[in-house]
Design a protein around this motif. Structure first.
Motif, PDB file in Angstrom:
ATOM      1  N   LEU A  29       0.834  -1.213   0.000  1.00 53.96           N
ATOM      2  CA  LEU A  29       0.000   0.000   0.000  1.00 53.96           C
ATOM      3  C   LEU A  29       0.864   1.257   0.000  1.00 53.96           C
ATOM      4  O   LEU A  29       0.563   2.226  -0.702  1.00 53.96           O
ATOM      5  N   GLY A  30       1.921   1.238   0.800  1.00 56.90           N
ATOM      6  CA  GLY A  30       2.824   2.381   0.825  1.00 56.90           C
ATOM      7  C   GLY A  30       3.509   2.602  -0.509  1.00 56.90           C
ATOM      8  O   GLY A  30       3.646   3.743  -0.979  1.00 56.90           O
ATOM      9  N   GLN A  31       3.924   1.514  -1.142  1.00 56.69           N
ATOM     10  CA  GLN A  31       4.590   1.625  -2.439  1.00 56.69           C
ATOM     11  C   GLN A  31       3.663   2.195  -3.512  1.00 56.69           C
ATOM     12  O   GLN A  31       4.114   2.941  -4.391  1.00 56.69           O
ATOM     13  N   LEU A  32       2.391   1.846  -3.441  1.00 59.52           N
ATOM     14  CA  LEU A  32       1.425   2.361  -4.426  1.00 59.52           C
ATOM     15  C   LEU A  32       1.352   3.883  -4.401  1.00 59.52           C
ATOM     16  O   LEU A  32       1.138   4.515  -5.435  1.00 59.52           O
ATOM     17  N   ALA A  33       1.516   4.468  -3.237  1.00 58.56           N
ATOM     18  CA  ALA A  33       1.489   5.932  -3.125  1.00 58.56           C
ATOM     19  C   ALA A  33       2.853   6.543  -3.403  1.00 58.56           C
ATOM     20  O   ALA A  33       2.942   7.647  -3.943  1.00 58.56           O
ATOM     21  N   LEU A  98      -0.704   3.305  10.464  1.00 60.77           N
ATOM     22  CA  LEU A  98      -0.167   4.658  10.325  1.00 60.77           C
ATOM     23  C   LEU A  98       1.026   4.680   9.382  1.00 60.77           C
ATOM     24  O   LEU A  98       1.214   5.639   8.616  1.00 60.77           O
ATOM     25  N   ASN A  99       1.827   3.629   9.410  1.00 61.60           N
ATOM     26  CA  ASN A  99       2.973   3.510   8.510  1.00 61.60           C
ATOM     27  C   ASN A  99       2.507   3.545   7.055  1.00 61.60           C
ATOM     28  O   ASN A  99       3.044   4.300   6.241  1.00 61.60           O
ATOM     29  N   ALA A 100       1.516   2.739   6.722  1.00 60.44           N
ATOM     30  CA  ALA A 100       1.008   2.714   5.346  1.00 60.44           C
ATOM     31  C   ALA A 100       0.332   4.040   4.991  1.00 60.44           C
ATOM     32  O   ALA A 100       0.494   4.545   3.878  1.00 60.44           O
ATOM     33  N   LEU A 101      -0.403   4.605   5.934  1.00 56.03           N
ATOM     34  CA  LEU A 101      -1.105   5.868   5.691  1.00 56.03           C
ATOM     35  C   LEU A 101      -0.129   7.013   5.437  1.00 56.03           C
ATOM     36  O   LEU A 101      -0.407   7.902   4.623  1.00 56.03           O
ATOM     37  N   TRP A 102       1.023   6.983   6.097  1.00 51.39           N
ATOM     38  CA  TRP A 102       2.003   8.063   5.916  1.00 51.39           C
ATOM     39  C   TRP A 102       2.351   8.241   4.444  1.00 51.39           C
ATOM     40  O   TRP A 102       2.419   9.373   3.945  1.00 51.39           O
ATOM     41  N   SER A 103       2.569   7.146   3.739  1.00 52.70           N
ATOM     42  CA  SER A 103       2.932   7.248   2.317  1.00 52.70           C
ATOM     43  C   SER A 103       1.846   7.947   1.512  1.00 52.70           C
ATOM     44  O   SER A 103       2.138   8.716   0.591  1.00 52.70           O
ATOM     45  N   TRP A 104       0.608   7.676   1.851  1.00 53.24           N
ATOM     46  CA  TRP A 104      -0.508   8.312   1.139  1.00 53.24           C
ATOM     47  C   TRP A 104      -0.624   9.787   1.485  1.00 53.24           C
ATOM     48  O   TRP A 104      -0.983  10.604   0.622  1.00 53.24           O
ATOM     49  N   LEU A 105      -0.322  10.140   2.725  1.00 55.79           N
ATOM     50  CA  LEU A 105      -0.385  11.544   3.128  1.00 55.79           C
ATOM     51  C   LEU A 105       0.778  12.334   2.542  1.00 55.79           C
ATOM     52  O   LEU A 105       0.585  13.396   1.945  1.00 55.79           O
ATOM     53  N   PHE A 106       1.988  11.822   2.714  1.00 57.18           N
ATOM     54  CA  PHE A 106       3.188  12.535   2.263  1.00 57.18           C
ATOM     55  C   PHE A 106       3.300  12.491   0.741  1.00 57.18           C
ATOM     56  O   PHE A 106       3.359  13.524   0.082  1.00 57.18           O
TER      57      PHE A 106
END
Length: 166
Positions: A29-33, A98-106
């Motif tokens: 999920l993080g990589q997708l963002a 929160l780790n995965a969400l960070w990538s989407w926010l940043f």
């Protein structure tokens, strides 16, 4: 093979799945963002002198995710303290989300301030998770110390990127 061996094998596979699959999901999920925004947005930001080269992030995160999965697997094996284990795992999975969400926010929103508003509580929850894991399995807790160190560094990096580009 007798029934007890089948049960033991099933429990082992279940523990491994609970430990590994959410960590892989968070990573993906993080990589997708992140990846679509590296060249198009992140490359154009002003960064502090201590910003690591882009190639360092993948091996660092791969290692950290591996340590996280191993730590959770160890906690899942703690047999006699179910309530404490559930609380510790709840903190772990909150920090993972929160780790995965960070990538989407940043990266996904191209918003260092949103990333900063996520990463500070994320770091605090990682520290609480380490303490909760320590009570159950000191090795599992030790596996999360590199994560805390990296997220502390990432918090400083996130702050500086926000400051320099605000």
């Amino acid at each position: 093979m007798d029934t007890q061996q089948n049960v033991n094998r099933s429990v082992a596979w279940l523990r491994a799945s609970i430990a590994v699959l959410p960590v892989i999901a968070a990573s993906l999920l993080g990589q997708l963002a992140t990846y679509p925004n590296l060249a198009s947005w992140y490359a154009g930001l002003v960064k502090p002198s201590f910003n690591p080269p882009n190639w360092i992030f993948a091996p660092v995160w791969t290692t950290l995710y591996g340590l996280m999965a191993y730590a959770v697997w160890r906690i899942l094996k703690v047999a006699d303290r179910a309530t404490e284990r559930r609380i510790a795992l709840a903190f772990f999975f909150v920090q993972l989300a929160l780790n995965a969400l960070w990538s989407w926010l940043f990266f996904g929103l191209n918003n260092p301030l949103a990333g900063l508003l996520n990463i500070v509580p994320q770091l605090l929850i990682i520290l609480v998770t380490i303490e909760r894991f320590r009570r159950l399995d000191p090795v599992a807790a030790a596996c999360l110390v590199p994560l805390a160190a990296w997220v502390a560094f990432a918090s400083l990096l996130n702050f500086e990127i926000w400051r320099l580009n605000g």
